[in-house]
Structures are given as structure tokens and as C-alpha cells.
Design an enzyme around this catalytic site. Structure first.
Site, PDB file in Angstrom:
ATOM      1  N   GLY A  11     -10.613   9.606 -16.324  1.00  0.00           N
ATOM      2  CA  GLY A  11     -10.111  10.794 -15.660  1.00  0.00           C
ATOM      3  C   GLY A  11     -10.451  12.053 -16.432  1.00  0.00           C
ATOM      4  O   GLY A  11      -9.963  12.261 -17.547  1.00  0.00           O
ATOM      5  N   GLY A  13      -9.531  15.021 -15.620  1.00  0.00           N
ATOM      6  CA  GLY A  13      -8.626  16.061 -15.121  1.00  0.00           C
ATOM      7  C   GLY A  13      -8.008  16.812 -16.288  1.00  0.00           C
ATOM      8  O   GLY A  13      -8.512  16.774 -17.416  1.00  0.00           O
ATOM      9  N   PHE A  14      -6.877  17.471 -16.033  1.00  0.00           N
ATOM     10  CA  PHE A  14      -6.233  18.263 -17.085  1.00  0.00           C
ATOM     11  C   PHE A  14      -5.880  17.396 -18.295  1.00  0.00           C
ATOM     12  O   PHE A  14      -6.114  17.770 -19.436  1.00  0.00           O
ATOM     13  CB  PHE A  14      -4.957  18.916 -16.549  1.00  0.00           C
ATOM     14  CG  PHE A  14      -5.212  20.104 -15.672  1.00  0.00           C
ATOM     15  CD1 PHE A  14      -5.694  21.282 -16.203  1.00  0.00           C
ATOM     16  CD2 PHE A  14      -4.970  20.050 -14.319  1.00  0.00           C
ATOM     17  CE1 PHE A  14      -5.929  22.393 -15.408  1.00  0.00           C
ATOM     18  CE2 PHE A  14      -5.196  21.152 -13.503  1.00  0.00           C
ATOM     19  CZ  PHE A  14      -5.680  22.316 -14.050  1.00  0.00           C
ATOM     20  N   GLY A  15      -5.281  16.227 -18.019  1.00  0.00           N
ATOM     21  CA  GLY A  15      -4.823  15.370 -19.110  1.00  0.00           C
ATOM     22  C   GLY A  15      -5.985  14.771 -19.881  1.00  0.00           C
ATOM     23  O   GLY A  15      -6.015  14.819 -21.120  1.00  0.00           O
ATOM     24  N   VAL A  79     -13.203   3.604 -11.448  1.00  0.00           N
ATOM     25  CA  VAL A  79     -12.516   2.473 -12.083  1.00  0.00           C
ATOM     26  C   VAL A  79     -11.778   1.684 -11.007  1.00  0.00           C
ATOM     27  O   VAL A  79     -11.072   2.254 -10.170  1.00  0.00           O
ATOM     28  CB  VAL A  79     -11.546   2.975 -13.176  1.00  0.00           C
ATOM     29  CG1 VAL A  79     -10.651   1.853 -13.674  1.00  0.00           C
ATOM     30  CG2 VAL A  79     -12.345   3.569 -14.333  1.00  0.00           C
ATOM     31  N   GLU A 171       2.433  28.491  -1.197  1.00  0.00           N
ATOM     32  CA  GLU A 171       1.210  29.269  -1.427  1.00  0.00           C
ATOM     33  C   GLU A 171       0.295  29.206  -0.204  1.00  0.00           C
ATOM     34  O   GLU A 171      -0.296  30.208   0.196  1.00  0.00           O
ATOM     35  CB  GLU A 171       0.514  28.764  -2.692  1.00  0.00           C
ATOM     36  CG  GLU A 171       1.351  29.117  -3.920  1.00  0.00           C
ATOM     37  CD  GLU A 171       0.770  28.671  -5.254  1.00  0.00           C
ATOM     38  OE1 GLU A 171       1.177  29.245  -6.277  1.00  0.00           O
ATOM     39  OE2 GLU A 171      -0.065  27.764  -5.292  1.00  0.00           O
ATOM     40  N   ASP A 300      -0.131  12.929 -14.138  1.00  0.00           N
ATOM     41  CA  ASP A 300       0.487  12.577 -12.854  1.00  0.00           C
ATOM     42  C   ASP A 300       0.570  11.084 -12.612  1.00  0.00           C
ATOM     43  O   ASP A 300       1.229  10.645 -11.670  1.00  0.00           O
ATOM     44  CB  ASP A 300      -0.328  13.201 -11.706  1.00  0.00           C
ATOM     45  CG  ASP A 300      -0.076  14.687 -11.562  1.00  0.00           C
ATOM     46  OD1 ASP A 300       0.692  15.227 -12.374  1.00  0.00           O
ATOM     47  OD2 ASP A 300      -0.642  15.299 -10.642  1.00  0.00           O
TER      48      ASP A 300
HETATM   49  C1  LIG Z   1      -2.969  21.614  -4.298  1.00  0.00           C
HETATM   50  C2  LIG Z   1      -2.389  21.487  -5.684  1.00  0.00           C
HETATM   51  C3  LIG Z   1      -1.857  22.596  -6.306  1.00  0.00           C
HETATM   52  C4  LIG Z   1      -1.329  22.506  -7.585  1.00  0.00           C
HETATM   53  N1  LIG Z   1      -0.835  23.641  -8.175  1.00  0.00           N
HETATM   54  C5  LIG Z   1      -0.422  23.566  -9.463  1.00  0.00           C
HETATM   55  C6  LIG Z   1      -0.018  24.762 -10.137  1.00  0.00           C
HETATM   56  O1  LIG Z   1      -0.003  25.853  -9.567  1.00  0.00           O
HETATM   57  N2  LIG Z   1       0.343  24.645 -11.451  1.00  0.00           N
HETATM   58  C7  LIG Z   1       0.322  23.444 -12.109  1.00  0.00           C
HETATM   59  O2  LIG Z   1       0.607  23.397 -13.312  1.00  0.00           O
HETATM   60  N3  LIG Z   1      -0.026  22.313 -11.489  1.00  0.00           N
HETATM   61  C8  LIG Z   1      -0.411  22.342 -10.186  1.00  0.00           C
HETATM   62  N4  LIG Z   1      -0.788  21.202  -9.553  1.00  0.00           N
HETATM   63  C9  LIG Z   1      -0.612  19.910 -10.233  1.00  0.00           C
HETATM   64  C10 LIG Z   1      -1.693  19.658 -11.242  1.00  0.00           C
HETATM   65  O3  LIG Z   1      -2.959  19.957 -10.714  1.00  0.00           O
HETATM   66  C11 LIG Z   1      -1.613  18.216 -11.680  1.00  0.00           C
HETATM   67  O4  LIG Z   1      -0.321  17.992 -12.195  1.00  0.00           O
HETATM   68  C12 LIG Z   1      -2.653  17.912 -12.729  1.00  0.00           C
HETATM   69  O5  LIG Z   1      -3.948  18.040 -12.193  1.00  0.00           O
HETATM   70  C13 LIG Z   1      -2.471  16.500 -13.257  1.00  0.00           C
HETATM   71  O6  LIG Z   1      -3.454  16.256 -14.215  1.00  0.00           O
HETATM   72  P1  LIG Z   1      -3.993  14.786 -14.450  1.00  0.00           P
HETATM   73  O7  LIG Z   1      -4.943  14.875 -15.597  1.00  0.00           O
HETATM   74  O8  LIG Z   1      -2.857  13.849 -14.519  1.00  0.00           O
HETATM   75  O9  LIG Z   1      -4.766  14.399 -13.103  1.00  0.00           O
HETATM   76  P2  LIG Z   1      -5.939  15.153 -12.357  1.00  0.00           P
HETATM   77  O10 LIG Z   1      -6.106  16.536 -12.836  1.00  0.00           O
HETATM   78  O11 LIG Z   1      -5.664  14.938 -10.906  1.00  0.00           O
HETATM   79  O12 LIG Z   1      -7.235  14.340 -12.782  1.00  0.00           O
HETATM   80  C14 LIG Z   1      -7.420  12.997 -12.427  1.00  0.00           C
HETATM   81  C15 LIG Z   1      -8.880  12.680 -12.596  1.00  0.00           C
HETATM   82  O13 LIG Z   1      -9.036  11.266 -12.487  1.00  0.00           O
HETATM   83  C16 LIG Z   1     -10.159  10.976 -11.698  1.00  0.00           C
HETATM   84  N5  LIG Z   1      -9.923   9.659 -11.094  1.00  0.00           N
HETATM   85  C17 LIG Z   1      -8.925   9.304 -10.252  1.00  0.00           C
HETATM   86  N6  LIG Z   1      -9.027   8.006  -9.925  1.00  0.00           N
HETATM   87  C18 LIG Z   1     -10.117   7.526 -10.588  1.00  0.00           C
HETATM   88  C19 LIG Z   1     -10.735   6.238 -10.653  1.00  0.00           C
HETATM   89  N7  LIG Z   1     -10.259   5.187  -9.965  1.00  0.00           N
HETATM   90  N8  LIG Z   1     -11.834   6.110 -11.397  1.00  0.00           N
HETATM   91  C20 LIG Z   1     -12.348   7.172 -12.101  1.00  0.00           C
HETATM   92  N9  LIG Z   1     -11.783   8.399 -12.068  1.00  0.00           N
HETATM   93  C21 LIG Z   1     -10.683   8.576 -11.333  1.00  0.00           C
HETATM   94  C22 LIG Z   1     -10.187  12.094 -10.672  1.00  0.00           C
HETATM   95  O14 LIG Z   1     -11.472  12.253 -10.123  1.00  0.00           O
HETATM   96  C23 LIG Z   1      -9.752  13.294 -11.520  1.00  0.00           C
HETATM   97  O15 LIG Z   1     -10.847  13.945 -12.097  1.00  0.00           O
HETATM   98  C24 LIG Z   1      -1.324  21.261  -8.258  1.00  0.00           C
HETATM   99  C25 LIG Z   1      -1.857  20.131  -7.637  1.00  0.00           C
HETATM  100  C26 LIG Z   1      -2.395  20.239  -6.355  1.00  0.00           C
HETATM  101  C27 LIG Z   1      -2.976  19.026  -5.692  1.00  0.00           C
END
Ligand SMILES: Cc1cc2nc3c(=O)[nH]c(=O)nc-3n(C[C@H](O)[C@H](O)[C@H](O)COP(=O)(O)OP(=O)(O)OC[C@H]3O[C@@H](n4cnc5c(N)ncnc54)[C@H](O)[C@@H]3O)c2cc1C
Length: 444
Positions: A11, A13-15, A79, A171, A300
Site C-alpha cells: 500500500g 497510501g498515506f500510511g 496482493v 464537502e 484504515d
Molecule cells: C473521499 C475521501 C475524502 C477524505 N477526506 C479526508 C480528509 O479531508 N482528511 C483526512 O485526514 N482524511 C480524509 N480521508 C481519509 C484518508 O484519505 C484515509 O484515512 C487515508 O487515505 C488512509 O490511509 P491508508 O494508508 O490507510 O490507506 P490509503 O491511503 O487508502 O492507501 C491504500 C493503498 O493500498 C493500495 N491497495 C489496496 N488494496 C491493495 C491490494 N490488494 N494490493 C496492493 N495494493 C493495494 C491502494 O491502491 C492504496 O494505494 C478521505 C477519504 C476519502 C475516500
């Protein structure tokens, strides 16, 4: 490379990216796996869906983000499972990636509380594809209204329903009503875009339920001032091609948007470990997965004994913490390291000149809140080019109301060929000449 410890981060993403950053200099060989080639700034997705920003302004190629890190290799792959005993990650194409330590940051998607049949009629917002599809739906509804001769049907086309009064719903509601009332104001001849109806439906007693009550009240007032109808205490009972049914009646609408529940990635299923109702892995206090001390779940896709909000900063803090625990373990330090989340504050925007900021020590609303919201988001974006582009774009929208990303892209029926938001045409109408005399006159 062979003797180096292997850390796999799933992943980008942010984390996941925060973990990678915090692992710099750890001496490990790091593999970052993501099914997409880009990191997405989800907080601004709604601005792509509502034509303010273009997709490339809120997404960055993951490979490029780590190109200076020789200790990191990037794999684009989905994955499909984790063998916790053999310590291998399984990709959907059968490739196995071995690890000594694993960080799972695979995020969440929207969920329909057991009503997955609602999804085609009320799509949600999580990916760039979701955002451009939503943009298409919104813009096509206006184009269809221009072609429509029947006032009742035109009313349905110009009724936009958003389900869920959290930050995304609030929003979106503000952005959709301003799209109609400001951006599109002068662009149509058969109807007045400012007559568009935007309805925000929330099952609970207030919007922004995770914010302080006074902030919710401010958001409700701001939405009403913009012209959004806010229905509180109104659970949705069905979503279908004609609109939504609620506990308090039905609303006919061509465009329904889902901004309600979320469901975590299947990380818990991959490992066969316990999950909560939202599918999140129940992690231990140091973010490791019970039974697998070398596997960590963050952001998340994880839930702690004391839950923390599903927001970007929480995911980043968790990613950094998992990296620190792994670094300690690599040094031979087995001390317990519980994760302590530090909540920086709540922040949301309503339209282009109102926002709510609650940092505890500082509370702002109105236009000062909006500018603070804008600066905070620009600060968290990656790269100077995007920061400058977005700042200029917002300034331009603020001053003129004009939004430049009003493009109907992706394949799909043109407005004249179908009349349902999901692209399906009512039976028997495609290809048949218009029977309605109003329509015939309009087309003459
Ligand atoms: C529309 C929307 C608005 C938001 N607004 C806000 C805000 O204003 N402020 C705020 O703080 N938060 C906001 N959030 C929440 C925030 O974006 C999430 O809490 C944050 O992105 C979580 O980070 P993460 O690293 O857990 O997951 P994510 O950032 O979702 O990253 C997950 C990553 O894992 C990858 N992935 C998933 N499944 C697989 C797999 N099977 N195999 C390989 N890769 C995979 C995905 O492609 C992605 O790149 C918002 C979310 C959404 C959807």
C-alpha cells in the site's frame, strides 16, 4: 542484498509512504507493493469529482516518489493473500514475495451496509476512476436536462442526492450546489442551473458527527445558506434507478452519490485473523497483528483496542510507528512500544468560502477558516508544481467561480442516448424518434 532483512510494505497510501520514509537508513531491503501506480491525495478527490481539479493534480507516481531511495524497490501488483507461516505475500498473478517484516496499509473502500445492489445507483468516491465517473454523471445530468422537454423529468435530472453527512458528504454537497449555481449559471438555455436541487441525507441527528456539536451546527447553517437541503435523522431504505427511498419519503433523482460507510481491505482475511464489523484487523497496541509479531497493519485497514479516526494523519502516524517498532526489533530491542495517536484537529470545507477548523486551541470558521483549510491542504500536497497549480486554481475559482476541469470523459452513452444516471436507457427509447412533442420541438 541477500543478508539484509526484507521489509515488505503493501500500500502506497498515506500510511505506507510514511512507513517507507521512516525506514530510511534502516539497512533493510524494502519492497513497496501497490495495485495502482500512483499515490492519491484522497481528501481532494471530491474536487476532481466536482470539476475544480484535474486528476494529475492530486496523484503522483509511486515509483517516482521513491526513486531516490536505492533501498526501495516498487512493484505494481495486487496482493491476493498473505502466508503468515511461510512469511510470503501472494500477488494475484501468483508471484510470491518473501518478507521478514510486513506492513499492511491497504486502506478501505466504501460499503453499503449489506446493500451492495445500491452501488450502481449510488457510486462512492475512493479512487481517481470513481472521481472522473462521478464528474461524468454530474455533468451528463446537466446536459440531459438541456435536452429534456418534460419539466418533471428535468426536475429529476437536476436533483442531486448525497447520502452521508460526514466530511466527504458535506464537502460534496457544497461543491455540487456551487457547480450548479455559480460555475454553470450562464451555460444552459433550456433551464436555469441555479434551480438545481442538492439534498444531503444523514441518518444521524447531525452532520459531521465526529466533530464538536457547534462545528456541526455551523456546517448545517453554511449548507443551508448555500441552498443545500439537509435531511437529518433520515435513514435511507432503498436506492434504485429512480432515486432514493427514506424513512420519511422518496426523492426522485437521476444522480445519487454515496458518502456513507466504509469497509476495510481484506487484510484480516488474508491472515485469517480477527476483524471488527468494518473488516479492520484488530491489531495489538504496537500495531502488530496477534499471532504474527512481524506483521503490522496500519491506517484504515486496522483498528486498535482504543479506535482512532480513519483519517490521513492517523494513517501516517501509524505508518511511522510501525517503522520505528521494526527498526527497534532489527537492533535487537524487544521493548514493548505501544502506539500513541496524537489528534491534530478536525477540518472540513463547505463550498469555496466557508470551512471549519478545530485544532482545539484554535477554532476558525468562515472565509478565514477556508483560507486556513486551503493552506493546510497545499502544505500536505507533494511537489512544488502541484502546490502552485492548485493554489492558483483555487484563487481563480474563488475570484471567478470558473472551474476548468469540466470534462466529460470515459466511455458511456451521450446525454441524448440515455436518460439514467447509470447510463442505462429506459426500455424502448434508444434509437426511437421522440414521441413527446416538446422534445420534438426542442430538437427542431
Ligand atoms: C473521499 C475521501 C475524502 C477524505 N477526506 C479526508 C480528509 O479531508 N482528511 C483526512 O485526514 N482524511 C480524509 N480521508 C481519509 C484518508 O484519505 C484515509 O484515512 C487515508 O487515505 C488512509 O490511509 P491508508 O494508508 O490507510 O490507506 P490509503 O491511503 O487508502 O492507501 C491504500 C493503498 O493500498 C493500495 N491497495 C489496496 N488494496 C491493495 C491490494 N490488494 N494490493 C496492493 N495494493 C493495494 C491502494 O491502491 C492504496 O494505494 C478521505 C477519504 C476519502 C475516500
Amino acid at each position: 542484498m541477500k543478508d539484509k532483512p526484507r521489509i515488505v510494505v503493501v500500500g502506497g497510501g498515506f500510511g505506507g509512504l510514511a512507513a517507507i520514509k521512516a525506514l530510511k537508513g534502516s539497512g533493510a531491503h524494502i519492497t513497496l507493493i501497490d495495485k495502482r501506480n500512483h499515490h492519491l491525495f484522497q481528501p481532494l478527490l471530491y474536487q476532481v469529482a466536482t470539476t475544480s481539479l484535474a486528476p494529475a493534480e492530486i496523484a503522483w507516481p509511486i515509483r517516482h516518489l521513491v526513486h531516490r531511495r536505492n533501498d526501495v524497490r516498487t512493484l505494481m501488483g495486487e496482493v491476493a493473500g498473505v502466508d503468515g507461516h511461510r512469511k510470503e505475500v501472494a500477488l494475484a498473478d501468483g508471484t510470491m514475495v518473501p518478507y521478514d517484516y510486513l506492513i499492511l496499509g491497504t486502506g478501505a473502500r466504501h460499503a453499503y451496509f449489506g446493500h451492495s445492489d445500491w452501488e450502481p445507483y449510488a457510486p462512492g468516491l475512493k479512487t481517481l476512476e470513481d472521481a472522473t465517473a462521478m464528474r461524468r454523471r454530474l455533468l451528463v445530468a446537466f446536459e440531459k436536462a438541456e435536452l429534456e422537454g418534460d419539466p418533471a423529468r428535468r426536475r429529476e435530472l437536476l436533483t442531486f442526492v448525497i447520502i452521508g453527512g460526514g466530511p466527504t458528504g458535506v464537502e460534496l454537497a457544497g461543491a455540487v450546489i456551487e457547480l450548479a449555481r455559480i460555475t454553470l449559471r450562464d451555460d444552459f438555455r433550456n433551464f436555469r442551473p441555479e434551480d438545481a436541487r442538492v439534498v444531503l441525507i444523514e441518518a444521524g441527528p447531525r452532520v459531521l458527527p465526529n466533530f464538536k456539536p457547534e462545528m456541526s451546527e455551523y456546517a448545517q447553517r453554511a449548507l443551508k445558506e448555500l441552498g443545500v437541503e439537509v435531511l437529518l435523522g433520515t435513514p435511507v431504505t432503498a436506492v434504485h434507478a429512480d432515486g432514493v427511498d427514506t424513512a420519511n419519503g422518496s426523492i426522485k433523482s437521476n444522480t445519487v452519490i454515496w458518502a456513507a460507510g466504509v469497509l476495510a481491505s481484506p487484510a484480516a482475511k488474508w491472515l485469517g485473523v480477527e476483524a471488527d464489523k468494518a473488516g479492520r484487523v484488530k491489531v495489538r497496541e504496537d500495531l502488530s497483528v496477534p499471532g504474527y509479531p512481524e506483521v503490522f497493519a496500519i491506517g484504515d485497514t486496522a483498528v486498535l483496542p482504543k479506535p482512532i479516526p480513519g483519517i490521513g494523519d492517523a494513517a501516517k502516524q501509524a505508518g511511522r510507528h510501525a517503522a520505528h517498532v521494526i527498526r527497534a526489533r532489527l537492533r535487537g530491542d524487544a521493548t514493548a512500544m505501544p502506539f500513541h495517536y496524537h489528534h491534530l484537529g478536525d477540518i472540513a470545507t463547505v463550498g469555496r468560502s466557508r470551512a471549519l477548523i478545530d485544532f482545539g486551541w484554535l477554532k476558525l470558521t468562515g472565509w478565514i477558516g477556508w483560507w486556513t483549510w486551503g493552506f493546510a491542504h497545499i502544505y500536505f500536497l507533494i511537489g512544488m508544481k502541484n502546490r502552485i497549480f492548485i493554489a492558483l486554481n483555487w484563487l481563480w475559482i474563488y475570484l471567478s467561480g470558473y472551474r476548468s476541469a469540466r470534462l466529460i470523459t470515459q466511455d458511456g452513452p451521450t446525454p441524448a442516448s440515455a436518460s439514467r444516471a447509470d447510463g442505462s436507457a429506459p426500455a424502448g427509447t434508444v434509437g426511437t424518434p421522440p414521441q413527446d412533442s416538446t422534445k420534438a420541438r426542442l430538437r427542431a
